[in-house]
Scaffold this motif. Structure first.
Motif, PDB file in Angstrom:
ATOM      1  N   THR A   9      13.381  18.623 -63.552  1.00  0.00           N
ATOM      2  CA  THR A   9      12.402  18.636 -62.458  1.00  0.00           C
ATOM      3  C   THR A   9      12.895  19.541 -61.335  1.00  0.00           C
ATOM      4  OG1 THR A   9      11.626  16.416 -62.957  1.00  0.00           O
ATOM      5  CG2 THR A   9      11.252  17.217 -60.720  1.00  0.00           C
ATOM      6  N   VAL A  10      11.970  20.263 -60.742  1.00  0.00           N
ATOM      7  CA  VAL A  10      12.311  21.146 -59.634  1.00  0.00           C
ATOM      8  C   VAL A  10      11.269  20.989 -58.534  1.00  0.00           C
ATOM      9  CG1 VAL A  10      11.022  23.121 -60.573  1.00  0.00           C
ATOM     10  CG2 VAL A  10      12.953  23.527 -59.014  1.00  0.00           C
ATOM     11  N   THR A  11      11.710  21.151 -57.295  1.00  0.00           N
ATOM     12  CA  THR A  11      10.800  21.049 -56.151  1.00  0.00           C
ATOM     13  C   THR A  11      10.877  22.321 -55.325  1.00  0.00           C
ATOM     14  OG1 THR A  11      11.041  18.642 -56.045  1.00  0.00           O
ATOM     15  CG2 THR A  11      10.241  19.758 -54.067  1.00  0.00           C
ATOM     16  N   SER A  15       5.321  20.431 -50.413  1.00  0.00           N
ATOM     17  CA  SER A  15       6.202  20.867 -51.491  1.00  0.00           C
ATOM     18  C   SER A  15       5.566  20.624 -52.856  1.00  0.00           C
ATOM     19  CB  SER A  15       7.552  20.160 -51.400  1.00  0.00           C
ATOM     20  OG  SER A  15       7.388  18.767 -51.501  1.00  0.00           O
ATOM     21  N   LEU A  16       5.962  21.432 -53.811  1.00  0.00           N
ATOM     22  CA  LEU A  16       5.446  21.351 -55.177  1.00  0.00           C
ATOM     23  C   LEU A  16       6.547  20.860 -56.098  1.00  0.00           C
ATOM     24  CD1 LEU A  16       3.208  22.054 -57.319  1.00  0.00           C
ATOM     25  CD2 LEU A  16       4.353  24.274 -57.537  1.00  0.00           C
ATOM     26  N   LYS A  17       6.256  19.798 -56.843  1.00  0.00           N
ATOM     27  CA  LYS A  17       7.203  19.272 -57.816  1.00  0.00           C
ATOM     28  C   LYS A  17       6.712  19.581 -59.220  1.00  0.00           C
ATOM     29  CE  LYS A  17       7.848  14.811 -58.932  1.00  0.00           C
ATOM     30  NZ  LYS A  17       8.298  13.401 -58.830  1.00  0.00           N
ATOM     31  N   ILE A  18       7.579  20.181 -60.000  1.00  0.00           N
ATOM     32  CA  ILE A  18       7.268  20.485 -61.394  1.00  0.00           C
ATOM     33  C   ILE A  18       8.171  19.609 -62.251  1.00  0.00           C
ATOM     34  CG2 ILE A  18       7.091  22.258 -63.166  1.00  0.00           C
ATOM     35  CD1 ILE A  18       7.030  24.349 -60.924  1.00  0.00           C
ATOM     36  N   SER A  19       7.547  18.750 -63.016  1.00  0.00           N
ATOM     37  CA  SER A  19       8.305  17.840 -63.882  1.00  0.00           C
ATOM     38  C   SER A  19       8.358  18.393 -65.298  1.00  0.00           C
ATOM     39  CB  SER A  19       7.643  16.462 -63.900  1.00  0.00           C
ATOM     40  OG  SER A  19       7.507  15.951 -62.594  1.00  0.00           O
ATOM     41  N   ASP A  20       9.416  18.012 -66.026  1.00  0.00           N
ATOM     42  CA  ASP A  20       9.532  18.442 -67.421  1.00  0.00           C
ATOM     43  C   ASP A  20       9.300  19.954 -67.535  1.00  0.00           C
ATOM     44  OD1 ASP A  20       7.674  17.860 -70.487  1.00  0.00           O
ATOM     45  OD2 ASP A  20       9.808  18.330 -70.190  1.00  0.00           O
ATOM     46  N   SER A  21      10.081  20.713 -66.795  1.00  0.00           N
ATOM     47  CA  SER A  21       9.869  22.158 -66.718  1.00  0.00           C
ATOM     48  C   SER A  21       9.870  22.816 -68.098  1.00  0.00           C
ATOM     49  CB  SER A  21      10.969  22.796 -65.854  1.00  0.00           C
ATOM     50  OG  SER A  21      10.896  22.329 -64.529  1.00  0.00           O
ATOM     51  N   LEU A  30      -4.510  29.309 -59.825  1.00  0.00           N
ATOM     52  CA  LEU A  30      -4.367  28.127 -58.985  1.00  0.00           C
ATOM     53  C   LEU A  30      -3.642  27.037 -59.755  1.00  0.00           C
ATOM     54  CD1 LEU A  30      -5.186  26.604 -56.343  1.00  0.00           C
ATOM     55  CD2 LEU A  30      -7.185  25.815 -57.629  1.00  0.00           C
ATOM     56  N   VAL A  31      -2.647  26.446 -59.120  1.00  0.00           N
ATOM     57  CA  VAL A  31      -1.912  25.344 -59.734  1.00  0.00           C
ATOM     58  C   VAL A  31      -2.458  24.008 -59.248  1.00  0.00           C
ATOM     59  CG1 VAL A  31       0.344  24.228 -59.927  1.00  0.00           C
ATOM     60  CG2 VAL A  31       0.193  26.731 -59.963  1.00  0.00           C
ATOM     61  N   ILE A  32      -2.598  23.895 -57.929  1.00  0.00           N
ATOM     62  CA  ILE A  32      -2.980  22.610 -57.363  1.00  0.00           C
ATOM     63  C   ILE A  32      -3.430  22.825 -55.928  1.00  0.00           C
ATOM     64  CG2 ILE A  32      -0.700  22.008 -56.421  1.00  0.00           C
ATOM     65  CD1 ILE A  32      -1.135  19.180 -57.664  1.00  0.00           C
ATOM     66  N   ARG A  33      -4.289  21.939 -55.437  1.00  0.00           N
ATOM     67  CA  ARG A  33      -4.709  22.039 -54.045  1.00  0.00           C
ATOM     68  C   ARG A  33      -4.771  20.643 -53.436  1.00  0.00           C
ATOM     69  NH1 ARG A  33     -11.161  23.546 -53.761  1.00  0.00           N
ATOM     70  NH2 ARG A  33     -11.943  21.489 -54.299  1.00  0.00           N
ATOM     71  N   GLN A  34      -4.656  20.600 -52.121  1.00  0.00           N
ATOM     72  CA  GLN A  34      -4.582  19.334 -51.397  1.00  0.00           C
ATOM     73  C   GLN A  34      -5.442  19.421 -50.147  1.00  0.00           C
ATOM     74  OE1 GLN A  34      -2.329  16.425 -51.886  1.00  0.00           O
ATOM     75  NE2 GLN A  34      -3.536  15.547 -50.229  1.00  0.00           N
ATOM     76  N   GLU A  35      -6.286  18.405 -49.951  1.00  0.00           N
ATOM     77  CA  GLU A  35      -7.052  18.333 -48.718  1.00  0.00           C
ATOM     78  C   GLU A  35      -6.254  17.544 -47.693  1.00  0.00           C
ATOM     79  OE1 GLU A  35     -10.820  16.439 -49.072  1.00  0.00           O
ATOM     80  OE2 GLU A  35     -11.408  16.915 -47.009  1.00  0.00           O
ATOM     81  N   ALA A  36      -6.198  18.045 -46.495  1.00  0.00           N
ATOM     82  CA  ALA A  36      -5.352  17.437 -45.476  1.00  0.00           C
ATOM     83  C   ALA A  36      -5.773  16.021 -45.147  1.00  0.00           C
ATOM     84  CB  ALA A  36      -5.340  18.290 -44.213  1.00  0.00           C
ATOM     85  N   ASN A  96      -1.346  17.088 -64.050  1.00  0.00           N
ATOM     86  CA  ASN A  96      -0.434  17.024 -65.194  1.00  0.00           C
ATOM     87  C   ASN A  96       1.020  16.980 -64.718  1.00  0.00           C
ATOM     88  OD1 ASN A  96      -2.628  17.180 -67.089  1.00  0.00           O
ATOM     89  ND2 ASN A  96      -2.751  19.361 -66.606  1.00  0.00           N
ATOM     90  N   ARG A  97       1.806  18.000 -65.029  1.00  0.00           N
ATOM     91  CA  ARG A  97       3.233  17.985 -64.657  1.00  0.00           C
ATOM     92  C   ARG A  97       3.474  18.452 -63.228  1.00  0.00           C
ATOM     93  NH1 ARG A  97       5.921  21.606 -66.684  1.00  0.00           N
ATOM     94  NH2 ARG A  97       4.260  22.945 -67.496  1.00  0.00           N
ATOM     95  N   PHE A  98       2.417  18.858 -62.552  1.00  0.00           N
ATOM     96  CA  PHE A  98       2.546  19.390 -61.199  1.00  0.00           C
ATOM     97  C   PHE A  98       2.053  18.359 -60.190  1.00  0.00           C
ATOM     98  CE2 PHE A  98       3.554  23.751 -62.347  1.00  0.00           C
ATOM     99  CZ  PHE A  98       3.066  23.853 -63.636  1.00  0.00           C
ATOM    100  N   SER A  99       2.821  18.134 -59.158  1.00  0.00           N
ATOM    101  CA  SER A  99       2.395  17.234 -58.095  1.00  0.00           C
ATOM    102  C   SER A  99       2.913  17.778 -56.769  1.00  0.00           C
ATOM    103  CB  SER A  99       2.927  15.818 -58.342  1.00  0.00           C
ATOM    104  OG  SER A  99       4.348  15.823 -58.347  1.00  0.00           O
ATOM    105  N   VAL A 100       2.302  17.303 -55.709  1.00  0.00           N
ATOM    106  CA  VAL A 100       2.730  17.749 -54.385  1.00  0.00           C
ATOM    107  C   VAL A 100       3.230  16.567 -53.583  1.00  0.00           C
ATOM    108  CG1 VAL A 100       1.130  19.701 -54.391  1.00  0.00           C
ATOM    109  CG2 VAL A 100       0.446  17.533 -53.322  1.00  0.00           C
ATOM    110  N   ASN A 101       4.075  16.885 -52.624  1.00  0.00           N
ATOM    111  CA  ASN A 101       4.498  15.924 -51.622  1.00  0.00           C
ATOM    112  C   ASN A 101       4.006  16.460 -50.284  1.00  0.00           C
ATOM    113  OD1 ASN A 101       5.655  13.997 -50.026  1.00  0.00           O
ATOM    114  ND2 ASN A 101       7.765  14.602 -50.431  1.00  0.00           N
ATOM    115  N   PHE A 102       2.889  15.911 -49.833  1.00  0.00           N
ATOM    116  CA  PHE A 102       2.235  16.387 -48.620  1.00  0.00           C
ATOM    117  C   PHE A 102       2.629  15.488 -47.456  1.00  0.00           C
ATOM    118  CE2 PHE A 102      -0.517  18.156 -45.715  1.00  0.00           C
ATOM    119  CZ  PHE A 102      -1.596  17.349 -45.353  1.00  0.00           C
ATOM    120  N   GLN A 103       3.317  16.061 -46.501  1.00  0.00           N
ATOM    121  CA  GLN A 103       3.737  15.351 -45.303  1.00  0.00           C
ATOM    122  C   GLN A 103       3.033  16.005 -44.117  1.00  0.00           C
ATOM    123  OE1 GLN A 103       5.825  12.678 -45.392  1.00  0.00           O
ATOM    124  NE2 GLN A 103       6.028  12.874 -47.614  1.00  0.00           N
ATOM    125  N   LYS A 104       1.886  15.437 -43.749  1.00  0.00           N
ATOM    126  CA  LYS A 104       1.046  16.083 -42.748  1.00  0.00           C
ATOM    127  C   LYS A 104       1.735  16.200 -41.395  1.00  0.00           C
ATOM    128  CE  LYS A 104      -3.706  16.159 -41.071  1.00  0.00           C
ATOM    129  NZ  LYS A 104      -5.033  15.482 -41.117  1.00  0.00           N
TER     130      LYS A 104
END
Lengths: 115, 112
Positions: free
Chosen positions: B18-20, B76-82, B47-53, B62-70
């Protein structure tokens, strides 16, 4: 649905010449934005067109210009080319202009080399 | 002033790990969208991913997730099982009005 297309994919020009790049957006998309991508500067916004009108412009000299046609296709023109204009030029389309939920979809780019 | 900052020009990750990737942004708005784009070598940006504030729940694809700290203006983007196919330049982007603002990118290498 076909994606964003850009022509030509590669161009080689000499200093002082001018060049025209073309972009066809995704069907139904009315907004087209242009970016210049270089290794040192990343993606820099050139301008955006919506309904044949330039809606926004980045910080580039007047040698860079564009237009949009009634079918939403857009062209970008660079006159009096300089060595520093060598870059990947990306076109991106979106449904409308200014909608926060709208996502930009990118074309493959035109690689311009100025000799 | 830089609107979007990616402080990691290069990152590497072992396959299956996993990488962030970090991204911070500057805004005075309360409602906006953030995006992560991926540009594989010599290939099209996608486009990988998008986030509404306004959404507190972090976006996942899927394997991509974000950590949104408003409050911290961090996205940040986390990629699991690279996977080897994840090797690319990753760009964080913020939309303000008619314009997208991009970070300078993070080049991700995946080590087999």
């Amino acid at each position: 649905k076909a994606g964003v297309t850009q022509t030509p994919r590669y161009l080689i020009k000499t200093r002082g010449q001018q060049v025209t790049l073309s972009c066809s957006p995704i069907s139904g998309h009315r907004s087209v934005s242009w970016y210049q991508q270089t290794p040192g500067q990343g993606l820099q916004f050139l301008f955006e067109y919506f309904s044949e009108t330039q809606r926004n412009k980045g910080n580039f000299p007047g040698r860079f210009s564009g237009r949009q046609f009634s079918n939403s296709r857009s062209e970008m023109n660079v006159s009096t080319l300089e060595l520093g204009d060598s870059a990947l030029y990306l076109c991106a389309s979106s449904l409308v202009s200014g909608a926060r939920a709208d996502t930009q979809y990118f074309g493959p780019g035109t690689r311009l080399t100025v000799l | 002033a830089q609107t979007v900052t990616q402080s990691q020009p290069e990152m590497s990750v072992q396959e299956a790990e996993t990488v962030t990737l970090s991204c911070t942004y500057d805004t005075s708005e309360s409602d906006y969208y953030l995006f992560w784009y991926k540009q594989p070598p010599s290939r099209q940006m996608i486009l990988v991913i998008r986030q509404e504030a306004y959404k507190q729940q972090n976006a996942t694809e899927n394997r991509f997730s974000v950590n949104f700290q408003k409050a911290a203006k961090s996205f940040s983007l986390k990629i699991s099982d690279s996977q080897l196919g994840d090797a690319a330049m990753y760009f964080c982007a913020y939309r303000r009005g008619n314009q997208f603002y991009f970070g300078t990118g993070t080049s991700l290498t995946v080590i087999p």
